[in-house]
Each structure stands twice: as C-alpha cells, then as structure tokens.
Design an enzyme around this catalytic site. Structure first.
Site, PDB file in Angstrom:
ATOM      1  N   HIS A   1    -123.272 -10.247 -11.105  1.00  0.00           N
ATOM      2  CA  HIS A   1    -122.768 -10.801  -9.841  1.00  0.00           C
ATOM      3  C   HIS A   1    -121.448 -10.143  -9.451  1.00  0.00           C
ATOM      4  O   HIS A   1    -120.594  -9.866 -10.303  1.00  0.00           O
ATOM      5  CB  HIS A   1    -122.660 -12.328  -9.904  1.00  0.00           C
ATOM      6  CG  HIS A   1    -121.561 -12.897 -10.743  1.00  0.00           C
ATOM      7  ND1 HIS A   1    -120.282 -13.089 -10.254  1.00  0.00           N
ATOM      8  CD2 HIS A   1    -121.543 -13.365 -12.010  1.00  0.00           C
ATOM      9  CE1 HIS A   1    -119.527 -13.652 -11.196  1.00  0.00           C
ATOM     10  NE2 HIS A   1    -120.272 -13.820 -12.275  1.00  0.00           N
TER      11      HIS A   1
ATOM     12  N   ASP B   1    -123.138 -10.324 -17.794  1.00  0.00           N
ATOM     13  CA  ASP B   1    -121.983 -11.124 -17.398  1.00  0.00           C
ATOM     14  C   ASP B   1    -120.894 -10.991 -18.460  1.00  0.00           C
ATOM     15  O   ASP B   1    -121.048 -10.236 -19.426  1.00  0.00           O
ATOM     16  CB  ASP B   1    -122.401 -12.592 -17.217  1.00  0.00           C
ATOM     17  CG  ASP B   1    -121.599 -13.317 -16.145  1.00  0.00           C
ATOM     18  OD1 ASP B   1    -120.387 -13.061 -16.018  1.00  0.00           O
ATOM     19  OD2 ASP B   1    -122.180 -14.153 -15.431  1.00  0.00           O
TER      20      ASP B   1
ATOM     21  N   GLU C   1    -122.418 -16.299  -7.256  1.00  0.00           N
ATOM     22  CA  GLU C   1    -122.663 -16.875  -8.585  1.00  0.00           C
ATOM     23  C   GLU C   1    -121.658 -17.965  -8.899  1.00  0.00           C
ATOM     24  O   GLU C   1    -122.000 -18.999  -9.488  1.00  0.00           O
ATOM     25  CB  GLU C   1    -122.604 -15.768  -9.645  1.00  0.00           C
ATOM     26  CG  GLU C   1    -123.111 -16.179 -11.028  1.00  0.00           C
ATOM     27  CD  GLU C   1    -122.019 -16.713 -11.945  1.00  0.00           C
ATOM     28  OE1 GLU C   1    -122.338 -17.117 -13.076  1.00  0.00           O
ATOM     29  OE2 GLU C   1    -120.830 -16.731 -11.538  1.00  0.00           O
TER      30      GLU C   1
END
Length: 356
Positions: free
Chosen positions: A67, A235, A212
């Site tokens: 993201h 992530d 996100e």
C-alpha cells in the site's frame, strides 16, 4: 542497495500520499512500472495495477500488494486568528505531534507550518503529564489572521510531517512513510527482477494499493477485480529489538534479520511452506511471526475476496511505526525482493494451494 534504487525509494517516501490523497505517489508508480509491465492501469479507487503475462494463458494469477498511503492529517477548521485545527488520517500517536513541522498540501503546493504547544513554563504540573488530544492541537502557519490563512489553505487539505529520508549507520535508514511505501517499492523491484529474469510461470499482478490505513480499502477492490489465486501482501512489521517492546507479546524480530514471514489463520499453509523453502534454498535470512488471527494488512482482505485466495504476508521489520522517524534496514528490503522473486519462479503447474 544501489544508488538508483535508494533514490527511487527516497522519492517515494518523500512524496506526500495520506490515505485518500495518493495521486502524487501513484504517478511515480506508473512511471516506474510502465516500462516493466505488459499493462499498467489505474482503477476507480486509485490503485495502480501492473501485469506481467505468463507463458501460458492457463497460468495462475498472483497478486503482490504494497500500500502506498501513509498516515497524516486533514484540515478541519481555520479560526479567525489563523490557526489550523486538524483530524488524523490513520493511526497517529498524539504524543508525537506537538512541536513538529508539517506541510499542508494545497492546490498551489505545500505550505509549511508548525504544530504549536504551550511552553512547559506556562503549564500546570498536572498538565505536563497529560497528552493534548489531537482535536485540541493546532497548526501555526505564521499568518496574521484567519483571512490570510484561508487564502493559503482550505478545509480538507491533507497534511504530512515535514521530514524525509536520511541514512543512519550501516544499512539503516529513517523516514516517515516507510509504512508502507517501502512495500510499494518492493512490488516495483520484484516486477523489475521478473522482467529481467524472463517470462514467469504465473501471471504477475503488482498492485500499489490505496487507503490501507483507513480500512484496507484499496486491496479489497483491486483483489476483487483481479481475482487472483494467490495474493501476497508486502508490508512492514513491528521490530522488537528496541527498549520497551515485549517480545513475549509479539515475538522476536530484528531490524537487519531478514523479512518476517507470517504463519497462521490468514496464511495459506502451502504458500507459507513455499516461502520458507525459498528462503532456505536462496540463502535468505528470515524471521517467523505467529499470527493467530487476521493480520490487519492487505493479506486479510485478499484472503477473503470472492471464493477465497491463498494469501501470505511478508513484512520488513520496522522500528517506531507510525512516527516521523521510522527505521528499517535496506538490506532487509533487498532480501525481501529476492525472496518474492524466487517464489514467483517456483509457482509451477504442480503447486497446489489447497490445504491438505
């Protein structure tokens, strides 16, 4: 990490992209992805989706998601004295905000301000131990009055911390926005590696997802549209190698110790095994995280899209998450790129995603 890659990462983290305002960073993503992919498109949510074709039209679809949105603030009210009141975008720690320099991102460009605070000399002893709520904090632009401030900024303008990328010792670096523009960076670099290595055995979708930090929103819609068989979220993960973090609660994760591979209900067992085997075969150090529930990342919504997706989560250990001084290791980023590239070329027609 070579200097071109470092410059690209720096450009990403220093480009403002609070949730809902990701367009500037997505323009950079499209620029980098266009020479690498067979197709690059942007959907109605603002997700940037790049595709590299497989050798076979019957190949599995694999979605890599990082993201690109960051935490920040939004202008809510401008008073008659020219002070700006704001609300958080994403999970912002109110402790960290007073005394910070910020940029208000206006239609005419960024405007510098500071988050003011009553001097400690003028505070009552009990107030010195109290965190000022975000809705009571304010930004000072240096304007004489509200009229002057309203000529510069508008209600709804996004705000970010006015800090950028800096190298620390060795392979460590600090910046705001590593969560998770670092993940978007890794997605690009994996696609770059795939393009250099040759036609992959699976159809690869690299996605720079949006929103996100406010509810996994971009991954929800992009995963539905792509309908992948496999989805891997990239992530950041909590590093526990700093004072005050309890390893008994989250596990032992060191910056510089390699990517964190999650294991648990959100993770497809066969895909976890493949990630671990790839790390061993490629000589990539890795760390294992027990994740007994949904992970709170894009992997969560990818797993649950349509009739279900074989999901995995690979994280880079990060210190001081959601602060202006997030710290990670560039070597961990490189190791994650190698790991994900290796996994893609091991996803042959014999690989089964069905748990047994």
């Amino acid at each position: 990490m070579d200097e071109h890659a470092v410059s690209f990462l720096q450009e990403l983290v220093e480009t403002p992209s609070p949730s809902g305002f990701e367009q500037p960073v997505q323009r950079i993503m499209r620029r980098e992805l266009s020479p690498l992919a067979d197709e690059v498109r942007t959907d109605v949510m603002g997700n940037v989706i790049a595709r590299i074709d497989a050798a076979s039209s019957q190949a599995m679809r694999v979605m890599l998601a990082g993201h690109c949105d960051e935490i920040g603030f939004m202008v809510r009210y401008i008073d008659d004295n020219g002070f700006i009141y704001f609300a958080p975008i994403g999970g912002v720690d109110a402790h960290l905000v007073p005394g910070q320099r910020v940029h208000v991102h206006t239609a005419d460009g960024p405007v510098l301000g500071v988050v003011g605070k009553k001097p400690i000399h003028l505070m009552e002893p009990k107030d010195r131990e109290t965190v000022v709520k975000l809705n009571s904090q304010f930004i000072d632009l240096g304007c004489a009055d509200g009229e002057a401030a309203r000529k510069l900024v508008a209600v709804g303008d996004p705000v970010t911390f006015a800090v950028g990328f800096e190298r620390l010792q060795g392979e460590l670096a600090a910046s705001r926005g590593f969560d998770d523009k670092m993940g978007a960076f890794i997605v690009v670099e994996v696609l770059r590696a795939v393009r250099q290595r040759g036609v992959p055995p699976v159809e690869v979708y690299g996605v720079s997802t949006v929103q996100e930090e406010v509810g996994l929103r971009g991954a929800t819609t992009s995963a539905f549209g792509i309908d992948p068989q496999i989805g891997i979220a990239v992530d950041v993960g909590f590093a526990s190698d700093v004072p005050g973090v309890e390893m008994k609660e989250i596990g032992e994760f060191k910056v510089g110790g390699g990517p964190i591979i999650s294991r648990g209900a959100n993770i497809n067992p066969a895909l976890f095994d493949l990630l671990l085997r790839t790390a061993e075969e490629e000589g990539i150090p890795c760390q294992i995280m027990g994740a007994p529930r949904g992970t709170g990342t894009d992997a969560n919504v990818m797993q649950l899209t349509r009739a279900g997706v074989a999901a995995a989560l690979v994280q880079v250990p990060l210190r001081y998450m959601h602060s202006p001084v997030e710290v990670l290791s560039l070597a961990d980023i490189e190791a994650t790129i190698r790991l994900l590239t290796g996994v893609i070329y091991r996803l042959d027609s014999d690989f089964s995603i069905i748990p047994n």
